[in-house]
Design a protein around this motif. Sequence first.
Motif, PDB file in Angstrom:
ATOM      1  N   ASN A  92       0.837  -1.208   0.000  1.00  0.00           N
ATOM      2  CA  ASN A  92       0.000   0.000   0.000  1.00  0.00           C
ATOM      3  C   ASN A  92       0.872   1.258   0.000  1.00  0.00           C
ATOM      4  OD1 ASN A  92      -2.422  -1.419  -0.032  1.00  0.00           O
ATOM      5  ND2 ASN A  92      -2.683  -1.335   2.178  1.00  0.00           N
ATOM      6  N   PHE A  95       2.238   1.822  -3.477  1.00  0.00           N
ATOM      7  CA  PHE A  95       1.223   2.445  -4.328  1.00  0.00           C
ATOM      8  C   PHE A  95       1.086   3.936  -4.023  1.00  0.00           C
ATOM      9  CE2 PHE A  95      -3.255   3.561  -5.247  1.00  0.00           C
ATOM     10  CZ  PHE A  95      -3.208   3.414  -6.624  1.00  0.00           C
ATOM     11  N   LYS A  96       1.046   4.286  -2.746  1.00  0.00           N
ATOM     12  CA  LYS A  96       0.913   5.691  -2.362  1.00  0.00           C
ATOM     13  C   LYS A  96       2.099   6.513  -2.873  1.00  0.00           C
ATOM     14  CE  LYS A  96       0.352   8.797   1.596  1.00  0.00           C
ATOM     15  NZ  LYS A  96       0.930   9.866   0.848  1.00  0.00           N
ATOM     16  N   VAL A  99       1.592   7.076  -6.635  1.00  0.00           N
ATOM     17  CA  VAL A  99       0.539   8.059  -6.931  1.00  0.00           C
ATOM     18  C   VAL A  99       1.046   9.471  -6.632  1.00  0.00           C
ATOM     19  CG1 VAL A  99      -1.765   8.874  -6.225  1.00  0.00           C
ATOM     20  CG2 VAL A  99      -1.365   6.425  -6.654  1.00  0.00           C
ATOM     21  N   GLU A 135       2.304   2.692 -11.368  1.00  0.00           N
ATOM     22  CA  GLU A 135       1.058   2.518 -10.627  1.00  0.00           C
ATOM     23  C   GLU A 135       0.454   1.143 -10.895  1.00  0.00           C
ATOM     24  OE1 GLU A 135      -1.729   5.713 -11.092  1.00  0.00           O
ATOM     25  OE2 GLU A 135      -0.279   7.225 -10.464  1.00  0.00           O
ATOM     26  N   THR A 136       0.528   0.682 -12.145  1.00  0.00           N
ATOM     27  CA  THR A 136       0.012  -0.642 -12.491  1.00  0.00           C
ATOM     28  C   THR A 136       0.779  -1.718 -11.735  1.00  0.00           C
ATOM     29  OG1 THR A 136      -0.673   0.110 -14.680  1.00  0.00           O
ATOM     30  CG2 THR A 136      -0.376  -2.265 -14.396  1.00  0.00           C
ATOM     31  N   ALA A 138       2.340  -1.404  -8.886  1.00  0.00           N
ATOM     32  CA  ALA A 138       1.962  -1.336  -7.470  1.00  0.00           C
ATOM     33  C   ALA A 138       0.577  -1.947  -7.245  1.00  0.00           C
ATOM     34  CB  ALA A 138       1.998   0.119  -6.989  1.00  0.00           C
ATOM     35  N   MET A 139      -0.364  -1.666  -8.142  1.00  0.00           N
ATOM     36  CA  MET A 139      -1.701  -2.271  -8.015  1.00  0.00           C
ATOM     37  C   MET A 139      -1.622  -3.785  -8.153  1.00  0.00           C
ATOM     38  SD  MET A 139      -4.341   0.388  -9.860  1.00  0.00           S
ATOM     39  CE  MET A 139      -3.384   0.685 -11.330  1.00  0.00           C
ATOM     40  N   ASP A 140      -0.748  -4.264  -9.043  1.00  0.00           N
ATOM     41  CA  ASP A 140      -0.567  -5.707  -9.204  1.00  0.00           C
ATOM     42  C   ASP A 140      -0.040  -6.344  -7.923  1.00  0.00           C
ATOM     43  OD1 ASP A 140      -1.474  -5.568 -11.811  1.00  0.00           O
ATOM     44  OD2 ASP A 140       0.523  -5.783 -12.727  1.00  0.00           O
ATOM     45  N   ILE A 142      -0.571  -5.281  -4.860  1.00  0.00           N
ATOM     46  CA  ILE A 142      -1.702  -5.299  -3.926  1.00  0.00           C
ATOM     47  C   ILE A 142      -2.665  -6.425  -4.289  1.00  0.00           C
ATOM     48  CG2 ILE A 142      -3.737  -4.004  -3.161  1.00  0.00           C
ATOM     49  CD1 ILE A 142      -1.946  -1.445  -3.468  1.00  0.00           C
ATOM     50  N   ASP A 143      -2.969  -6.551  -5.587  1.00  0.00           N
ATOM     51  CA  ASP A 143      -3.889  -7.605  -6.040  1.00  0.00           C
ATOM     52  C   ASP A 143      -3.343  -8.998  -5.768  1.00  0.00           C
ATOM     53  OD1 ASP A 143      -5.679  -5.689  -6.893  1.00  0.00           O
ATOM     54  OD2 ASP A 143      -5.142  -5.859  -9.019  1.00  0.00           O
ATOM     55  N   LYS A 146      -3.743  -9.775  -2.174  1.00  0.00           N
ATOM     56  CA  LYS A 146      -5.152 -10.051  -1.862  1.00  0.00           C
ATOM     57  C   LYS A 146      -5.513 -11.478  -2.255  1.00  0.00           C
ATOM     58  CE  LYS A 146      -7.155  -5.444  -2.324  1.00  0.00           C
ATOM     59  NZ  LYS A 146      -7.948  -4.570  -3.199  1.00  0.00           N
TER      60      LYS A 146
END
Length: 183
Positions: A92, A95-96, A99, A135-136, A138-140, A142-143, A146
Motif C-alpha cells: 500500500n 502504491f501511495k 501516486v 502505478e500498475t 503497485a496495483m498488481d 496489492i492484487d 489479496k
Amino acid sequence: MDTKRISSTLEEALSTQMNVELFQSHTYLSYGIWATDQGYDGIGNFLLRHSLEERNHAIKFMQYILNRGGKPRVMALEAPGHDPQSLQNCFNLVFKHEVDNTEKIYNLVNMALEEKDWATWNFLQWFVKEQIEEETLAMDLIDKLKIAGGDRATDESLLYLDRELGTAPDDADLARNATSENP
C-alpha cells in the motif's frame, strides 16, 4: 554566448524531481531491506531492483538538465520513514508513493506546457508513461497479495508470492511499448 535552453524555474523544478526520484530509490531500498529481514528474500530482491530503477530515473533528470545547459542540484534526502508493518502495508505504501510521484510529474508537465517548453514537455512524456507502469505494478502487488489472502495469507501462499516476485521482471509491459496505435 548563453547556451542555457531551460528556464531557471524548470531547471529548479526538474532538479527537485531528480531528488524526489533519489528519495524514492532510498524508500524502495529501505522496503527491500525490511522485506529481506522479514524472510521475504524474493520480495526484498524485487524492491531492491526497483530501487535501482528509481535511481536511474534520477539520472535521466540529471542528464536532461545538463543537456539543456542547466546544472542539477543534489539535495539532502530525508530518511524514508518507518518500516512497513506488514506486506499489505508495504505494498500500500508503494502504491501511495507512486501516486504521489505521478502528481509531481503531472505538475512538471503543466509547468512545461505553461512555459511552452516543448522539449521539456516531450521529455516528460516518458515519465507520464512510466508512471502508468509504476502505478500498475503497485496495483498488481496489492492484487497478488489479496489473492494470496492479504494479512491472513498462508505461509504457503506467501512463499509462492515471494518466489514469484523474486523472479518477476522489473518492468510491466504496459507503458514501455505503448503507442497511440497500441495503448
